[in-house]
Design a protein around this motif. Structure first.
Motif, PDB file in Angstrom:
ATOM      1  N   PRO A 252       0.732  -1.204  -0.052  1.00  0.00           N
ATOM      2  CA  PRO A 252       0.070  -0.015   0.084  1.00  0.00           C
ATOM      3  C   PRO A 252       0.913   1.299  -0.013  1.00  0.00           C
ATOM      4  CG  PRO A 252      -0.972  -1.507   1.604  1.00  0.00           C
ATOM      5  CD  PRO A 252       0.428  -2.197   0.893  1.00  0.00           C
ATOM      6  N   ASP A 253       1.981   1.551   0.584  1.00  0.00           N
ATOM      7  CA  ASP A 253       2.736   2.479   0.990  1.00  0.00           C
ATOM      8  C   ASP A 253       3.338   2.820  -0.500  1.00  0.00           C
ATOM      9  OD1 ASP A 253       2.430   2.888   3.501  1.00  0.00           O
ATOM     10  OD2 ASP A 253       4.510   2.394   4.125  1.00  0.00           O
ATOM     11  N   THR A 254       3.614   2.136  -1.151  1.00  0.00           N
ATOM     12  CA  THR A 254       4.383   2.482  -2.450  1.00  0.00           C
ATOM     13  C   THR A 254       3.357   3.047  -3.514  1.00  0.00           C
ATOM     14  OG1 THR A 254       4.590   0.131  -3.034  1.00  0.00           O
ATOM     15  CG2 THR A 254       6.659   1.067  -2.316  1.00  0.00           C
ATOM     16  N   PHE A 255       2.176   2.272  -3.510  1.00  0.00           N
ATOM     17  CA  PHE A 255       1.199   2.583  -4.205  1.00  0.00           C
ATOM     18  C   PHE A 255       0.531   4.164  -4.016  1.00  0.00           C
ATOM     19  CE2 PHE A 255      -3.284   3.285  -5.673  1.00  0.00           C
ATOM     20  CZ  PHE A 255      -3.297   3.088  -6.897  1.00  0.00           C
ATOM     21  N   SER A 256       0.517   4.338  -2.842  1.00  0.00           N
ATOM     22  CA  SER A 256       0.311   5.859  -2.210  1.00  0.00           C
ATOM     23  C   SER A 256       1.333   6.885  -2.662  1.00  0.00           C
ATOM     24  CB  SER A 256       0.087   5.974  -0.901  1.00  0.00           C
ATOM     25  OG  SER A 256      -0.955   4.929  -0.258  1.00  0.00           O
ATOM     26  N   MET A 257       2.716   6.443  -2.640  1.00  0.00           N
ATOM     27  CA  MET A 257       3.821   7.169  -3.008  1.00  0.00           C
ATOM     28  C   MET A 257       3.453   7.633  -4.617  1.00  0.00           C
ATOM     29  SD  MET A 257       6.738   5.360  -1.349  1.00  0.00           S
ATOM     30  CE  MET A 257       8.235   6.200  -1.912  1.00  0.00           C
ATOM     31  N   CYS A 258       3.149   6.730  -5.469  1.00  0.00           N
ATOM     32  CA  CYS A 258       2.801   7.037  -6.907  1.00  0.00           C
ATOM     33  C   CYS A 258       1.774   8.095  -6.966  1.00  0.00           C
ATOM     34  CB  CYS A 258       2.508   5.726  -7.524  1.00  0.00           C
ATOM     35  SG  CYS A 258       3.900   4.663  -7.797  1.00  0.00           S
ATOM     36  N   THR A 259       0.686   7.751  -6.159  1.00  0.00           N
ATOM     37  CA  THR A 259      -0.362   8.960  -6.445  1.00  0.00           C
ATOM     38  C   THR A 259       0.107  10.162  -6.074  1.00  0.00           C
ATOM     39  OG1 THR A 259      -1.449   8.559  -4.197  1.00  0.00           O
ATOM     40  CG2 THR A 259      -2.384   7.112  -6.109  1.00  0.00           C
ATOM     41  N   GLU A 260       1.029  10.278  -5.005  1.00  0.00           N
ATOM     42  CA  GLU A 260       1.537  11.700  -4.387  1.00  0.00           C
ATOM     43  C   GLU A 260       2.472  12.262  -5.201  1.00  0.00           C
ATOM     44  OE1 GLU A 260       2.810  10.621  -0.276  1.00  0.00           O
ATOM     45  OE2 GLU A 260       0.983   9.743   0.153  1.00  0.00           O
ATOM     46  N   ILE A 261       2.880  11.872  -6.148  1.00  0.00           N
ATOM     47  CA  ILE A 261       4.306  12.450  -7.141  1.00  0.00           C
ATOM     48  C   ILE A 261       3.722  12.415  -8.489  1.00  0.00           C
ATOM     49  CG2 ILE A 261       5.986  11.443  -5.499  1.00  0.00           C
ATOM     50  CD1 ILE A 261       6.551   9.447  -7.855  1.00  0.00           C
ATOM     51  N   VAL A 278      -5.752  -1.820  -0.898  1.00  0.00           N
ATOM     52  CA  VAL A 278      -4.856  -0.578  -0.817  1.00  0.00           C
ATOM     53  C   VAL A 278      -5.939   0.488  -0.800  1.00  0.00           C
ATOM     54  CG1 VAL A 278      -3.573   1.187  -2.222  1.00  0.00           C
ATOM     55  CG2 VAL A 278      -2.989  -1.387  -2.360  1.00  0.00           C
ATOM     56  N   GLN A 279      -5.675   1.654   0.175  1.00  0.00           N
ATOM     57  CA  GLN A 279      -6.809   2.828   0.017  1.00  0.00           C
ATOM     58  C   GLN A 279      -6.593   3.579  -1.324  1.00  0.00           C
ATOM     59  OE1 GLN A 279      -7.060   5.318   3.479  1.00  0.00           O
ATOM     60  NE2 GLN A 279      -8.844   4.355   4.035  1.00  0.00           N
ATOM     61  N   LEU A 280      -7.753   4.022  -1.679  1.00  0.00           N
ATOM     62  CA  LEU A 280      -7.631   4.859  -2.824  1.00  0.00           C
ATOM     63  C   LEU A 280      -8.217   6.026  -2.536  1.00  0.00           C
ATOM     64  CD1 LEU A 280      -6.686   4.769  -5.923  1.00  0.00           C
ATOM     65  CD2 LEU A 280      -9.188   3.564  -6.533  1.00  0.00           C
ATOM     66  N   ASN A 289      -7.303  14.463 -12.264  1.00  0.00           N
ATOM     67  CA  ASN A 289      -7.399  13.830 -13.496  1.00  0.00           C
ATOM     68  C   ASN A 289      -6.260  12.858 -13.871  1.00  0.00           C
ATOM     69  OD1 ASN A 289      -8.612  16.587 -13.895  1.00  0.00           O
ATOM     70  ND2 ASN A 289      -9.060  15.939 -15.688  1.00  0.00           N
ATOM     71  N   ILE A 290      -6.576  11.948 -12.703  1.00  0.00           N
ATOM     72  CA  ILE A 290      -5.282  11.005 -12.630  1.00  0.00           C
ATOM     73  C   ILE A 290      -5.825   9.572 -13.463  1.00  0.00           C
ATOM     74  CG2 ILE A 290      -3.881   9.518 -11.254  1.00  0.00           C
ATOM     75  CD1 ILE A 290      -3.134  12.524 -11.122  1.00  0.00           C
ATOM     76  N   ASN A 291      -4.914   9.099 -14.203  1.00  0.00           N
ATOM     77  CA  ASN A 291      -5.342   7.838 -14.367  1.00  0.00           C
ATOM     78  C   ASN A 291      -4.573   6.719 -13.879  1.00  0.00           C
ATOM     79  OD1 ASN A 291      -6.458   8.797 -17.140  1.00  0.00           O
ATOM     80  ND2 ASN A 291      -4.345   9.581 -17.535  1.00  0.00           N
ATOM     81  N   ILE A 292      -5.185   5.577 -13.402  1.00  0.00           N
ATOM     82  CA  ILE A 292      -4.535   4.598 -12.916  1.00  0.00           C
ATOM     83  C   ILE A 292      -4.744   3.082 -13.596  1.00  0.00           C
ATOM     84  CG2 ILE A 292      -4.745   3.088 -10.837  1.00  0.00           C
ATOM     85  CD1 ILE A 292      -5.664   5.422  -9.255  1.00  0.00           C
ATOM     86  N   SER A 293      -3.674   2.356 -13.899  1.00  0.00           N
ATOM     87  CA  SER A 293      -3.864   1.152 -14.724  1.00  0.00           C
ATOM     88  C   SER A 293      -3.059   0.148 -13.743  1.00  0.00           C
ATOM     89  CB  SER A 293      -3.029   1.250 -16.041  1.00  0.00           C
ATOM     90  OG  SER A 293      -1.888   1.711 -15.868  1.00  0.00           O
ATOM     91  N   MET A 294      -3.454  -1.133 -14.097  1.00  0.00           N
ATOM     92  CA  MET A 294      -2.858  -2.241 -13.691  1.00  0.00           C
ATOM     93  C   MET A 294      -3.296  -3.439 -14.301  1.00  0.00           C
ATOM     94  SD  MET A 294      -5.768  -2.527 -10.717  1.00  0.00           S
ATOM     95  CE  MET A 294      -6.184  -0.893 -10.695  1.00  0.00           C
ATOM     96  N   GLY A 295      -2.444  -4.655 -14.185  1.00  0.00           N
ATOM     97  CA  GLY A 295      -2.731  -5.837 -14.933  1.00  0.00           C
ATOM     98  C   GLY A 295      -1.509  -6.999 -14.675  1.00  0.00           C
ATOM     99  N   LEU A 296      -2.180  -8.192 -15.192  1.00  0.00           N
ATOM    100  CA  LEU A 296      -1.248  -9.206 -15.431  1.00  0.00           C
ATOM    101  C   LEU A 296      -0.354  -9.178 -17.033  1.00  0.00           C
ATOM    102  CD1 LEU A 296      -0.284 -12.061 -15.006  1.00  0.00           C
ATOM    103  CD2 LEU A 296      -2.325 -13.129 -15.628  1.00  0.00           C
ATOM    104  N   VAL A 297       0.709  -9.473 -16.907  1.00  0.00           N
ATOM    105  CA  VAL A 297       1.208  -9.265 -18.200  1.00  0.00           C
ATOM    106  C   VAL A 297       0.725 -10.311 -19.359  1.00  0.00           C
ATOM    107  CG1 VAL A 297       2.973 -11.070 -17.930  1.00  0.00           C
ATOM    108  CG2 VAL A 297       3.528  -9.433 -19.336  1.00  0.00           C
ATOM    109  N   ASN A 298       0.669  -9.626 -20.542  1.00  0.00           N
ATOM    110  CA  ASN A 298      -0.203 -10.411 -21.532  1.00  0.00           C
ATOM    111  C   ASN A 298       1.324 -11.145 -22.546  1.00  0.00           C
ATOM    112  OD1 ASN A 298      -2.739  -9.531 -21.831  1.00  0.00           O
ATOM    113  ND2 ASN A 298      -2.131  -7.581 -21.966  1.00  0.00           N
ATOM    114  N   ALA A 299       2.367 -10.862 -22.453  1.00  0.00           N
ATOM    115  CA  ALA A 299       3.471 -11.378 -23.092  1.00  0.00           C
ATOM    116  C   ALA A 299       3.199 -11.120 -24.611  1.00  0.00           C
ATOM    117  CB  ALA A 299       3.854 -12.842 -22.584  1.00  0.00           C
ATOM    118  N   ASN A 300       2.480 -10.341 -25.088  1.00  0.00           N
ATOM    119  CA  ASN A 300       2.354 -10.163 -26.259  1.00  0.00           C
ATOM    120  C   ASN A 300       3.391  -9.036 -27.103  1.00  0.00           C
ATOM    121  OD1 ASN A 300       1.603  -7.496 -25.179  1.00  0.00           O
ATOM    122  ND2 ASN A 300      -0.707  -7.817 -26.283  1.00  0.00           N
TER     123      ASN A 300
END
Ligand SMILES: [Zn+2]
Ligand SMILES: [Zn+2]
Length: 351
Positions: A252-261, A278-280, A289-300
């Motif tokens: 959670p900490d490192t995700f929050s760091m990303c949203t702060e910077i 994680v608290q959003l 106007n922040i975009n947030i993405s996530m995912g499992l690799v497609n290996a494409n």
């Protein structure tokens, strides 16, 4: 054959198991020449991934030599050197057709999930592995690419590039921060330049990893243990924040760091595998106007990244820090699990 077999939380052994055999016409059997260990394997061993049952052979990364192919396999033959992708893809389901191999609907392992090796079917930390949908799940290795380079294409390079750089929409001139300079964070650092990032800032607690990140293309490094880490980082962007913040730890900490910077209108690309909620802070983020993405690799992108490695445009060989033989597999796990002390990035295990 011998393999690393999961024996329930906290238990694994390098032990005898039956040799894999062809089960479906699209299968291949690959003799594993080189493999490695992923942070995900450590999660499994902690019991964080209950879908992995006792008796499962672990591992989803590997390079090897085809020894046998099923009846319908025409583009591979015994003797071919191949990269085993961490994601299986049948190649003809709706998700595969749109490039979403991470959610291949093919029956093998389980429908709807592409990561099956060392998870839902036996994996690559073994002398031999059965590869379903072999023609789509294996990549022929050109001469001149070493096993040690190639094994970084099974998972970490595609993951850092697709889920960090592509999902983060890095574009020319961007300032990109990567929080977490472990193997996958370094893979994002190494590939952010492909889309023209102007500055790449590595952020980590570990001084050794920060130093290493410069070899992969980091232009600036910031020790996240510094009380003023955020001020240091914002100073590099005239106080505006970065265009893209890539999370490569999974807490959670490192995700929050990303949203702060991240700057208004910027992108947060989460690559880390999270085990907890994680608290959003939508109450703060919506108006920025922040975009947030996530995912499992497609290996494409594996085939494309392989070309870059072959042309020496990506330093795949730099990830390997420790080398072991198969009969030292338990030592390899020990070294990787104590990365903070051993400075391990990727441990490479060869037959
Ligand atoms: Zn992995
Ligand atoms: Zn599919």
């Amino acid at each position: 054959m011998k393999a690393i077999v999961y024996g329930g939380p906290g238990r694994k052994s390098w032990t005898d198991v039956p040799d894999p055999t062809i089960q479906n016409p699209g299968d291949a059997i690959v003799k594993v020449d080189t493999t490695t260990i992923c942070g995900t394997d450590l999660h499994i061993l902690k019991g964080d991934v209950p879908a992995v049952r006792e008796g499962r052979v672990l591992g989803h990364e590997g390079v090897g030599t085809v020894t046998e192919v099923g009846q319908s396999v025409t583009s591979l033959r015994p003797g071919d050197r191949v990269i085993i992708s961490c994601i299986k893809s049948c190649g003809h389901c709706a998700n595969c057709k749109s490039g979403l191999y991470s959610h291949c609907l093919g029956d093998e392992g389980a429908s709807g999930i592409g990561w099956v090796f060392g998870h839902l079917i036996d994996g690559t930390q073994a002398e031999y592995v059965r590869v379903p949908y072999a023609e789509n799940s294996l990549h022929l290795l050109p001469a001149g690419v070493t096993d040690e380079q190639a094994v970084m294409l099974s998972d970490i390079l595609p993951t850092g590039f697709e889920i960090g750089v592509q999902y983060g929409r890095v574009k020319p001139g961007d300032t990109v921060a990567v929080i977490g300079a472990g193997p996958v964070g370094l893979a994002a650092i190494a590939t952010a330049g492909l889309y023209g990032a102007a500055a790449i800032i590595a952020v980590d607690l570990d001084a050794n990893r920060l130093e290493k990140s410069r070899e992969f293309g980091a232009t600036h490094v910031i020790a996240s243990g510094d009380a003023d880490w955020k001020e240091q980082l914002l100073a590099l962007t005239d106080g505006q924040g970065v265009d893209v913040a890539i999370e490569a730890v999974g807490i959670p900490d490192t995700f929050s760091m990303c949203t702060e910077i991240v700057r208004p209108g910027g992108n947060v690309a989460n690559v880390g595998v999270h085990g907890k909620p994680v608290q959003l802070h939508l109450e703060d983020l919506w108006i920025r106007n922040i975009n947030i993405s996530m995912g499992l690799v497609n290996a494409n992108t594996t085939a494309m990244l392989l070309k870059l490695v072959a042309q020496k445009k990506l330093p795949a060989e730099k990830f390997a820090t420790h080398r072991f033989r198969f009969d030292e597999f338990m030592d390899a796990y020990d070294t990787f699990a104590r990365a903070a002390e051993t400075n391990a990035l990727k441990v490479v295990i060869t037959a």
